[in-house]
Design a protein around this motif. Sequence first.
Motif, PDB file in Angstrom:
ATOM      1  N   ARG A  70       0.858  -1.171   0.000  1.00  0.00           N
ATOM      2  CA  ARG A  70       0.000   0.000   0.000  1.00  0.00           C
ATOM      3  C   ARG A  70       0.902   1.230   0.000  1.00  0.00           C
ATOM      4  NH1 ARG A  70      -0.348   2.953   4.429  1.00  0.00           N
ATOM      5  NH2 ARG A  70       0.437   2.183   6.418  1.00  0.00           N
ATOM      6  N   PRO A  71       0.401   2.401  -0.402  1.00  0.00           N
ATOM      7  CA  PRO A  71       1.234   3.605  -0.341  1.00  0.00           C
ATOM      8  C   PRO A  71       1.652   3.905   1.099  1.00  0.00           C
ATOM      9  CG  PRO A  71      -0.687   3.986  -1.726  1.00  0.00           C
ATOM     10  CD  PRO A  71      -0.900   2.657  -1.044  1.00  0.00           C
ATOM     11  N   ALA A  72       2.920   4.212   1.273  1.00  0.00           N
ATOM     12  CA  ALA A  72       3.477   4.552   2.590  1.00  0.00           C
ATOM     13  C   ALA A  72       4.159   5.912   2.487  1.00  0.00           C
ATOM     14  CB  ALA A  72       4.476   3.492   3.028  1.00  0.00           C
ATOM     15  N   ARG A  73       4.032   6.693   3.539  1.00  0.00           N
ATOM     16  CA  ARG A  73       4.623   8.024   3.550  1.00  0.00           C
ATOM     17  C   ARG A  73       6.119   7.918   3.845  1.00  0.00           C
ATOM     18  NH1 ARG A  73       2.017  13.281   6.421  1.00  0.00           N
ATOM     19  NH2 ARG A  73       3.307  14.760   5.277  1.00  0.00           N
ATOM     20  N   ASP A  74       6.911   8.675   3.096  1.00  0.00           N
ATOM     21  CA  ASP A  74       8.345   8.732   3.333  1.00  0.00           C
ATOM     22  C   ASP A  74       8.670  10.083   3.969  1.00  0.00           C
ATOM     23  OD1 ASP A  74      10.979   7.937   3.371  1.00  0.00           O
ATOM     24  OD2 ASP A  74      11.141   7.585   1.231  1.00  0.00           O
ATOM     25  N   ASN A  75       9.908  10.251   4.408  1.00  0.00           N
ATOM     26  CA  ASN A  75      10.282  11.487   5.105  1.00  0.00           C
ATOM     27  C   ASN A  75      10.683  12.622   4.169  1.00  0.00           C
ATOM     28  OD1 ASN A  75      12.711  10.550   4.213  1.00  0.00           O
ATOM     29  ND2 ASN A  75      13.670  10.360   6.219  1.00  0.00           N
ATOM     30  N   ASP A  76      10.471  12.462   2.860  1.00  0.00           N
ATOM     31  CA  ASP A  76      10.856  13.500   1.902  1.00  0.00           C
ATOM     32  C   ASP A  76       9.639  14.078   1.173  1.00  0.00           C
ATOM     33  OD1 ASP A  76      10.171  11.393   0.262  1.00  0.00           O
ATOM     34  OD2 ASP A  76      11.985  11.458  -0.942  1.00  0.00           O
ATOM     35  N   ASP A  77       8.482  14.062   1.826  1.00  0.00           N
ATOM     36  CA  ASP A  77       7.229  14.578   1.253  1.00  0.00           C
ATOM     37  C   ASP A  77       6.752  13.773   0.055  1.00  0.00           C
ATOM     38  OD1 ASP A  77       6.878  16.541   3.187  1.00  0.00           O
ATOM     39  OD2 ASP A  77       8.014  18.033   2.051  1.00  0.00           O
ATOM     40  N   THR A  78       7.127  12.495   0.004  1.00  0.00           N
ATOM     41  CA  THR A  78       6.604  11.597  -1.017  1.00  0.00           C
ATOM     42  C   THR A  78       5.891  10.438  -0.330  1.00  0.00           C
ATOM     43  OG1 THR A  78       8.554  10.150  -1.135  1.00  0.00           O
ATOM     44  CG2 THR A  78       8.529  12.077  -2.609  1.00  0.00           C
ATOM     45  N   TYR A  79       5.094   9.747  -1.125  1.00  0.00           N
ATOM     46  CA  TYR A  79       4.562   8.445  -0.757  1.00  0.00           C
ATOM     47  C   TYR A  79       5.187   7.453  -1.722  1.00  0.00           C
ATOM     48  CZ  TYR A  79       0.911  10.090   2.413  1.00  0.00           C
ATOM     49  OH  TYR A  79       0.235  10.618   3.471  1.00  0.00           O
ATOM     50  N   TYR A  80       5.330   6.208  -1.288  1.00  0.00           N
ATOM     51  CA  TYR A  80       5.900   5.206  -2.179  1.00  0.00           C
ATOM     52  C   TYR A  80       5.139   3.898  -2.062  1.00  0.00           C
ATOM     53  CZ  TYR A  80       8.191   2.981   1.803  1.00  0.00           C
ATOM     54  OH  TYR A  80       8.437   2.336   2.985  1.00  0.00           O
ATOM     55  N   VAL A  81       5.218   3.131  -3.143  1.00  0.00           N
ATOM     56  CA  VAL A  81       4.723   1.764  -3.175  1.00  0.00           C
ATOM     57  C   VAL A  81       5.916   0.873  -3.468  1.00  0.00           C
ATOM     58  CG1 VAL A  81       3.321   0.115  -4.483  1.00  0.00           C
ATOM     59  CG2 VAL A  81       2.368   2.316  -3.842  1.00  0.00           C
ATOM     60  N   ASN A  82       6.012  -0.224  -2.737  1.00  0.00           N
ATOM     61  CA  ASN A  82       7.089  -1.179  -2.905  1.00  0.00           C
ATOM     62  C   ASN A  82       6.618  -2.318  -3.804  1.00  0.00           C
ATOM     63  OD1 ASN A  82       8.206  -3.984  -1.414  1.00  0.00           O
ATOM     64  ND2 ASN A  82       9.743  -2.486  -2.006  1.00  0.00           N
TER      65      ASN A  82
END
Length: 135
Positions: free
Chosen positions: A111-123
């Motif tokens: 699922r989309p997860a928030r990263d510490n650089d103002d992005t969300y990511y999917v693995n």
Amino acid sequence: MILGDDAVTAMWKHLNSHYKDIGLQKGRIFKYERPERLDIGSYIVINHLPFVRRNVIEEGVVNVNVHVPKTPTNEPNVKYMLSLIKKIISLFDDGVLHLKDCIFEFYADSRPARDNDDTYYVNLKFNVTYNNLKE
């Protein structure tokens, strides 16, 4: 024998050769970590989990993390993220691709997860299999 870095490098080269097809700017696909001074925008980071050594078959997992900037309401931009993900998966023949004597097989996404650089990511996870038998 193949090392995890060999598989990461093969995936990195493959995705970089298709950056336009994916819809990214050149230089936005990285191995292991993104540069600290990267301008805000979409990018991909590729890494791997431990590779299991066996006599004949080696197996491992390569992660392809697709990052997109958060929306103005601090939510993941799911529509844009999914368009990038679908373009990446379309580069594989029914989820399978042969690169550097390895078989890469798409098998999971997060699922989309928030990263510490103002992005969300999917693995995106890819099983990697390498046959050590030489013909």
